[in-house]
Design an enzyme around this catalytic site. Sequence first.
Site, PDB file in Angstrom:
ATOM      1  N   ARG A   2       0.898  -1.128   0.051  1.00 40.63           N
ATOM      2  CA  ARG A   2       0.024  -0.120  -0.007  1.00 40.63           C
ATOM      3  C   ARG A   2       0.907   1.199   0.162  1.00 40.63           C
ATOM      4  O   ARG A   2       1.778   1.413   0.785  1.00 40.63           O
ATOM      5  CB  ARG A   2      -0.862  -0.116   1.147  1.00 40.63           C
TER       6      ARG A   2
ATOM      7  N   GLU B 221     -11.611   4.588  -5.132  1.00 40.39           N
ATOM      8  CA  GLU B 221     -11.755   3.367  -4.994  1.00 40.39           C
ATOM      9  C   GLU B 221     -12.386   2.716  -6.381  1.00 40.39           C
ATOM     10  O   GLU B 221     -12.872   3.298  -6.952  1.00 40.39           O
ATOM     11  CB  GLU B 221     -12.623   3.004  -4.071  1.00 40.39           C
TER      12      GLU B 221
ATOM     13  N   ARG C 231      -1.096  -5.316   4.380  1.00 39.99           N
ATOM     14  CA  ARG C 231      -0.238  -4.836   3.177  1.00 39.99           C
ATOM     15  C   ARG C 231       1.012  -3.977   3.803  1.00 39.99           C
ATOM     16  O   ARG C 231       0.571  -3.050   4.798  1.00 39.99           O
ATOM     17  CB  ARG C 231      -0.884  -3.989   2.337  1.00 39.99           C
TER      18      ARG C 231
END
Length: 336
Positions: free
Chosen positions: A205, A213, A270
Amino acid sequence: MKVATHIVFGECCLFAASAVFDFHYEIPSVLAAAVCSVLPDADYPKSWLGHQLGSVSEDLYGAFGHRSFLHSLLALVLVTAALGSLLWWITGQPATMIAVGVGYGSHLFADMMTLGGVQLFWPSRLIAVFPGRDEYRVVSGGNSERVFVAVALIFALLFYPVSRVGFDGLIYRMGGSDQLYGEVTRVTDGDTIEVETQGRTTPVRLIGVDTPETVAPDQPIGCFGPQASDYTKQVLYERQINEEGEVVREGRLVRLEIPRIGDSEDAYGRTLAYVYIDANDDGSYERLFNEDLIELGLARTTTFAHTYRREFERAREEAEERGAGLWSACPEVDTP
Protein backbone atom coordinates in the site's frame (compact mmCIF):
# COMPACT_ATOMS: atom_id res chain seq x y z
CA MET A 1 18.05 47.26 16.70
CA LYS A 2 19.51 47.11 13.22
CA VAL A 3 17.57 46.05 10.12
CA ALA A 4 19.57 42.84 9.70
CA THR A 5 18.86 41.84 13.29
CA HIS A 6 15.11 42.19 12.83
CA ILE A 7 15.11 40.36 9.49
CA VAL A 8 17.11 37.42 10.81
CA PHE A 9 14.96 37.19 13.92
CA GLY A 10 11.80 37.49 11.83
CA GLU A 11 12.82 34.57 9.62
CA CYS A 12 13.79 32.57 12.70
CA CYS A 13 10.31 33.12 14.12
CA LEU A 14 8.68 32.16 10.80
CA PHE A 15 10.60 28.89 10.57
CA ALA A 16 9.90 28.11 14.23
CA ALA A 17 6.18 28.87 13.85
CA SER A 18 5.95 26.66 10.78
CA ALA A 19 7.67 23.80 12.58
CA VAL A 20 5.51 24.08 15.70
CA PHE A 21 2.11 24.93 14.18
CA ASP A 22 2.47 22.71 11.13
CA PHE A 23 1.92 25.08 8.22
CA HIS A 24 4.10 25.26 5.15
CA TYR A 25 5.24 28.34 3.32
CA GLU A 26 6.85 29.42 0.07
CA ILE A 27 9.05 32.33 -1.04
CA PRO A 28 6.26 34.97 -0.81
CA SER A 29 5.89 34.18 2.88
CA VAL A 30 9.63 34.44 3.50
CA LEU A 31 9.67 37.86 1.83
CA ALA A 32 6.56 38.98 3.72
CA ALA A 33 8.11 38.05 7.07
CA ALA A 34 11.32 39.91 6.18
CA VAL A 35 9.52 43.10 5.11
CA CYS A 36 7.10 43.11 8.02
CA SER A 37 9.90 42.51 10.53
CA VAL A 38 11.12 46.08 9.89
CA LEU A 39 7.74 47.81 9.39
CA PRO A 40 7.31 48.99 13.02
CA ASP A 41 10.38 51.20 12.65
CA ALA A 42 8.46 53.38 10.19
CA ASP A 43 7.87 55.71 13.16
CA TYR A 44 11.60 56.30 13.70
CA PRO A 45 13.16 58.77 11.20
CA LYS A 46 16.72 57.71 12.11
CA SER A 47 16.12 54.05 11.23
CA TRP A 48 16.85 52.58 7.80
CA LEU A 49 13.15 52.42 6.98
CA GLY A 50 12.64 55.93 8.35
CA HIS A 51 15.26 57.23 5.91
CA GLN A 52 13.43 55.55 3.03
CA LEU A 53 10.07 56.98 4.04
CA GLY A 54 11.37 60.51 4.68
CA SER A 55 8.60 62.91 5.68
CA VAL A 56 6.15 60.07 6.23
CA SER A 57 8.33 58.70 9.00
CA GLU A 58 8.71 62.17 10.52
CA ASP A 59 4.92 62.62 10.52
CA LEU A 60 4.45 59.24 12.22
CA TYR A 61 7.05 60.13 14.81
CA GLY A 62 5.41 63.48 15.43
CA ALA A 63 1.97 61.91 15.80
CA PHE A 64 2.83 58.88 17.94
CA GLY A 65 6.50 58.94 18.88
CA HIS A 66 8.79 55.91 18.62
CA ARG A 67 7.81 52.47 19.91
CA SER A 68 4.25 53.47 20.59
CA PHE A 69 1.33 52.81 18.24
CA LEU A 70 3.32 50.95 15.56
CA HIS A 71 4.86 48.77 18.28
CA SER A 72 1.54 47.78 19.82
CA LEU A 73 -0.73 44.76 19.68
CA LEU A 74 -3.34 46.93 18.01
CA ALA A 75 -0.98 47.71 15.12
CA LEU A 76 -0.04 44.04 14.90
CA VAL A 77 -3.69 43.06 14.48
CA LEU A 78 -4.45 45.84 11.99
CA VAL A 79 -1.40 45.19 9.81
CA THR A 80 -1.95 41.43 9.84
CA ALA A 81 -5.62 41.82 8.94
CA ALA A 82 -5.08 44.43 6.21
CA LEU A 83 -1.73 43.57 4.63
CA GLY A 84 -1.96 39.87 5.40
CA SER A 85 -5.40 39.53 3.80
CA LEU A 86 -4.20 41.43 0.74
CA LEU A 87 -1.18 39.16 0.27
CA TRP A 88 -3.33 36.08 0.82
CA TRP A 89 -5.68 37.29 -1.92
CA ILE A 90 -2.81 38.10 -4.31
CA THR A 91 -0.78 34.93 -3.79
CA GLY A 92 -3.54 32.50 -2.89
CA GLN A 93 -1.35 31.29 -0.02
CA PRO A 94 -2.76 31.63 3.51
CA ALA A 95 0.77 31.27 4.88
CA THR A 96 1.55 34.81 3.66
CA MET A 97 -0.97 36.20 6.14
CA ILE A 98 0.63 34.20 8.93
CA ALA A 99 4.05 35.43 7.81
CA VAL A 100 2.91 39.05 8.07
CA GLY A 101 1.79 38.54 11.67
CA VAL A 102 4.88 36.55 12.61
CA GLY A 103 7.29 39.02 10.99
CA TYR A 104 5.64 42.07 12.51
CA GLY A 105 5.27 40.42 15.89
CA SER A 106 8.92 39.36 15.90
CA HIS A 107 9.94 43.03 15.84
CA LEU A 108 7.86 43.76 18.93
CA PHE A 109 9.22 40.65 20.60
CA ALA A 110 12.81 41.69 19.92
CA ASP A 111 12.30 45.28 21.09
CA MET A 112 10.83 44.02 24.36
CA MET A 113 14.26 42.53 25.08
CA THR A 114 15.80 46.01 25.18
CA LEU A 115 15.85 48.49 28.04
CA GLY A 116 13.44 50.82 26.25
CA GLY A 117 10.69 48.25 25.72
CA VAL A 118 7.55 49.08 23.75
CA GLN A 119 4.09 50.49 24.41
CA LEU A 120 2.58 47.09 23.64
CA PHE A 121 -0.88 48.03 24.92
CA TRP A 122 -1.10 51.45 23.25
CA PRO A 123 -2.89 53.86 23.81
CA SER A 124 -1.81 52.93 27.34
CA ARG A 125 1.64 54.36 28.05
CA LEU A 126 2.62 51.27 29.99
CA ILE A 127 6.05 50.04 28.81
CA ALA A 128 6.29 46.31 28.16
CA VAL A 129 9.64 44.57 28.61
CA PHE A 130 10.59 40.99 29.29
CA PRO A 131 11.47 40.38 32.92
CA GLY A 132 15.12 40.00 33.74
CA ARG A 133 18.23 41.86 34.84
CA ASP A 134 19.06 45.04 32.92
CA GLU A 135 22.67 44.05 32.29
CA TYR A 136 21.45 41.09 30.23
CA ARG A 137 19.21 43.13 27.95
CA VAL A 138 20.02 43.79 24.31
CA VAL A 139 21.65 47.16 23.58
CA SER A 140 21.20 48.39 20.02
CA GLY A 141 24.52 48.48 18.18
CA GLY A 142 26.40 46.85 21.04
CA ASN A 143 27.95 43.45 21.58
CA SER A 144 24.71 42.16 23.05
CA GLU A 145 22.92 42.79 19.74
CA ARG A 146 25.64 40.97 17.83
CA VAL A 147 25.25 38.01 20.18
CA PHE A 148 21.47 38.18 19.80
CA VAL A 149 21.58 38.13 15.98
CA ALA A 150 24.15 35.31 16.01
CA VAL A 151 21.91 33.19 18.25
CA ALA A 152 18.86 34.04 16.10
CA LEU A 153 20.77 33.04 12.96
CA ILE A 154 21.78 29.71 14.51
CA PHE A 155 18.19 28.97 15.50
CA ALA A 156 16.96 30.03 12.05
CA LEU A 157 19.35 27.55 10.43
CA LEU A 158 18.18 24.85 12.83
CA PHE A 159 14.49 25.54 12.42
CA TYR A 160 14.58 25.88 8.62
CA PRO A 161 14.92 22.16 7.78
CA VAL A 162 12.36 21.28 10.45
CA SER A 163 9.93 23.84 9.02
CA ARG A 164 10.20 22.21 5.59
CA VAL A 165 9.67 18.60 6.67
CA GLY A 166 7.91 19.00 10.03
CA PHE A 167 8.82 17.41 13.32
CA ASP A 168 7.16 14.17 12.26
CA GLY A 169 9.09 14.10 8.99
CA LEU A 170 12.33 14.75 10.85
CA ILE A 171 11.66 11.93 13.31
CA TYR A 172 10.86 9.50 10.49
CA ARG A 173 14.03 10.50 8.64
CA MET A 174 16.11 10.02 11.78
CA GLY A 175 14.58 6.57 12.22
CA GLY A 176 15.71 5.52 8.77
CA SER A 177 14.10 2.98 6.48
CA ASP A 178 14.57 -0.50 5.04
CA GLN A 179 14.96 -0.82 1.29
CA LEU A 180 13.92 -3.71 -0.90
CA TYR A 181 14.04 -4.16 -4.66
CA GLY A 182 11.43 -6.17 -6.48
CA GLU A 183 9.25 -6.56 -9.55
CA VAL A 184 5.64 -5.45 -9.66
CA THR A 185 3.50 -8.52 -10.35
CA ARG A 186 0.04 -6.99 -10.06
CA VAL A 187 -1.72 -3.64 -9.76
CA THR A 188 -4.83 -3.85 -7.60
CA ASP A 189 -5.81 -0.20 -7.96
CA GLY A 190 -4.15 3.21 -8.07
CA ASP A 191 -2.50 3.02 -4.65
CA THR A 192 -2.16 -0.74 -4.09
CA ILE A 193 0.19 -3.13 -5.87
CA GLU A 194 1.88 -6.50 -5.40
CA VAL A 195 5.65 -6.81 -5.55
CA GLU A 196 7.74 -9.97 -5.82
CA THR A 197 10.78 -9.51 -3.61
CA GLN A 198 13.12 -12.01 -2.01
CA GLY A 199 11.23 -14.90 -3.57
CA ARG A 200 7.77 -14.03 -2.33
CA THR A 201 4.89 -11.80 -3.37
CA THR A 202 4.11 -8.89 -1.05
CA PRO A 203 0.98 -6.68 -1.21
CA VAL A 204 2.06 -3.06 -0.94
CA ARG A 205 0.00 0.00 0.00
CA LEU A 206 1.57 3.28 -1.12
CA ILE A 207 2.17 5.57 1.87
CA GLY A 208 0.60 9.02 1.98
CA VAL A 209 -1.67 8.77 -1.07
CA ASP A 210 -5.31 7.83 -1.49
CA THR A 211 -6.62 7.22 -5.00
CA PRO A 212 -10.38 6.92 -5.58
CA GLU A 213 -11.70 3.40 -5.01
CA THR A 214 -12.13 0.95 -7.89
CA VAL A 215 -12.16 -2.48 -6.23
CA ALA A 216 -13.65 -2.00 -2.75
CA PRO A 217 -16.56 -4.51 -2.51
CA ASP A 218 -18.89 -2.27 -0.51
CA GLN A 219 -18.12 1.01 -2.30
CA PRO A 220 -18.96 2.36 -5.74
CA ILE A 221 -16.20 3.16 -8.22
CA GLY A 222 -14.86 6.57 -7.26
CA CYS A 223 -14.64 9.54 -9.57
CA PHE A 224 -11.31 9.40 -11.44
CA GLY A 225 -10.55 6.04 -9.87
CA PRO A 226 -10.22 4.16 -13.17
CA GLN A 227 -7.82 6.82 -14.51
CA ALA A 228 -5.64 6.51 -11.41
CA SER A 229 -5.64 2.72 -11.65
CA ASP A 230 -4.83 2.82 -15.38
CA TYR A 231 -1.90 5.18 -14.78
CA THR A 232 -0.43 2.94 -12.09
CA LYS A 233 -0.77 -0.05 -14.42
CA GLN A 234 0.78 1.88 -17.29
CA VAL A 235 3.82 2.95 -15.25
CA LEU A 236 4.35 -0.03 -12.95
CA TYR A 237 2.89 -2.97 -14.87
CA GLU A 238 3.09 -2.43 -18.59
CA ARG A 239 3.68 -5.68 -20.42
CA GLN A 240 6.50 -5.48 -22.98
CA ILE A 241 6.63 -7.88 -25.93
CA ASN A 242 9.56 -8.24 -28.33
CA GLU A 243 9.42 -8.62 -32.11
CA GLU A 244 9.07 -12.39 -31.80
CA GLY A 245 5.94 -11.97 -29.70
CA GLU A 246 7.61 -13.07 -26.50
CA VAL A 247 6.84 -11.39 -23.19
CA VAL A 248 10.05 -9.61 -22.18
CA ARG A 249 8.79 -8.05 -18.99
CA GLU A 250 5.45 -7.73 -17.26
CA GLY A 251 6.10 -5.76 -14.11
CA ARG A 252 8.49 -2.91 -13.54
CA LEU A 253 11.43 -3.15 -11.18
CA VAL A 254 10.94 -0.83 -8.19
CA ARG A 255 12.65 0.11 -4.96
CA LEU A 256 10.52 -0.06 -1.82
CA GLU A 257 11.35 2.23 1.07
CA ILE A 258 9.76 1.03 4.32
CA PRO A 259 10.09 3.39 7.34
CA ARG A 260 11.39 1.78 10.51
CA ILE A 261 9.23 4.04 12.68
CA GLY A 262 5.53 3.34 12.86
CA ASP A 263 3.52 0.42 11.52
CA SER A 264 5.06 -1.50 8.64
CA GLU A 265 1.67 -2.94 7.64
CA ASP A 266 -1.87 -1.62 7.46
CA ALA A 267 -5.00 -3.28 8.87
CA TYR A 268 -5.23 -5.53 5.79
CA GLY A 269 -1.70 -6.87 6.12
CA ARG A 270 -0.31 -4.83 3.24
CA THR A 271 3.23 -3.50 3.53
CA LEU A 272 3.29 0.30 3.80
CA ALA A 273 6.00 1.69 1.55
CA TYR A 274 7.21 4.44 -0.72
CA VAL A 275 7.68 3.14 -4.26
CA TYR A 276 10.61 4.47 -6.26
CA ILE A 277 11.10 3.87 -9.99
CA ASP A 278 14.11 4.17 -12.27
CA ALA A 279 12.74 6.92 -14.51
CA ASN A 280 15.94 7.47 -16.49
CA ASP A 281 17.01 3.83 -16.78
CA ASP A 282 20.29 4.68 -15.07
CA GLY A 283 19.84 2.50 -12.01
CA SER A 284 19.13 5.44 -9.69
CA TYR A 285 15.57 4.60 -8.59
CA GLU A 286 15.08 8.16 -7.31
CA ARG A 287 11.64 9.04 -8.72
CA LEU A 288 8.98 8.73 -6.02
CA PHE A 289 5.88 7.27 -7.63
CA ASN A 290 3.68 8.12 -4.63
CA GLU A 291 4.32 11.82 -5.26
CA ASP A 292 3.68 11.42 -9.01
CA LEU A 293 0.10 10.37 -8.27
CA ILE A 294 -0.45 13.53 -6.22
CA GLU A 295 1.19 15.89 -8.71
CA LEU A 296 -0.97 14.54 -11.54
CA GLY A 297 -4.15 14.93 -9.53
CA LEU A 298 -4.74 11.18 -9.38
CA ALA A 299 -4.72 10.95 -5.59
CA ARG A 300 -5.57 12.86 -2.46
CA THR A 301 -3.19 12.92 0.48
CA THR A 302 -3.64 11.08 3.76
CA THR A 303 -3.60 12.91 7.06
CA PHE A 304 -1.49 10.60 9.23
CA ALA A 305 2.14 11.43 9.97
CA HIS A 306 4.84 10.06 7.69
CA THR A 307 8.23 11.00 6.26
CA TYR A 308 7.07 13.10 3.32
CA ARG A 309 3.75 14.40 4.61
CA ARG A 310 4.62 18.08 4.15
CA GLU A 311 6.11 17.53 0.69
CA PHE A 312 2.98 15.64 -0.36
CA GLU A 313 0.73 18.38 1.02
CA ARG A 314 2.59 20.99 -1.03
CA ALA A 315 2.23 18.84 -4.14
CA ARG A 316 -1.47 18.33 -3.45
CA GLU A 317 -2.12 22.06 -3.05
CA GLU A 318 -0.30 22.81 -6.30
CA ALA A 319 -2.27 20.12 -8.14
CA GLU A 320 -5.52 21.47 -6.71
CA GLU A 321 -4.65 25.01 -7.80
CA ARG A 322 -3.93 23.77 -11.34
CA GLY A 323 -7.13 21.78 -11.41
CA ALA A 324 -5.15 18.66 -12.28
CA GLY A 325 -6.94 15.33 -12.60
CA LEU A 326 -9.68 14.72 -10.07
CA TRP A 327 -9.52 18.31 -8.78
CA SER A 328 -11.31 19.55 -11.90
CA ALA A 329 -12.98 16.36 -13.12
CA CYS A 330 -14.83 15.47 -9.94
CA PRO A 331 -17.63 17.84 -8.84
CA GLU A 332 -17.36 16.99 -5.16
CA VAL A 333 -13.84 16.44 -3.87
CA ASP A 334 -13.15 16.48 -0.16
CA THR A 335 -10.01 18.48 0.60
CA PRO A 336 -7.94 16.91 3.40
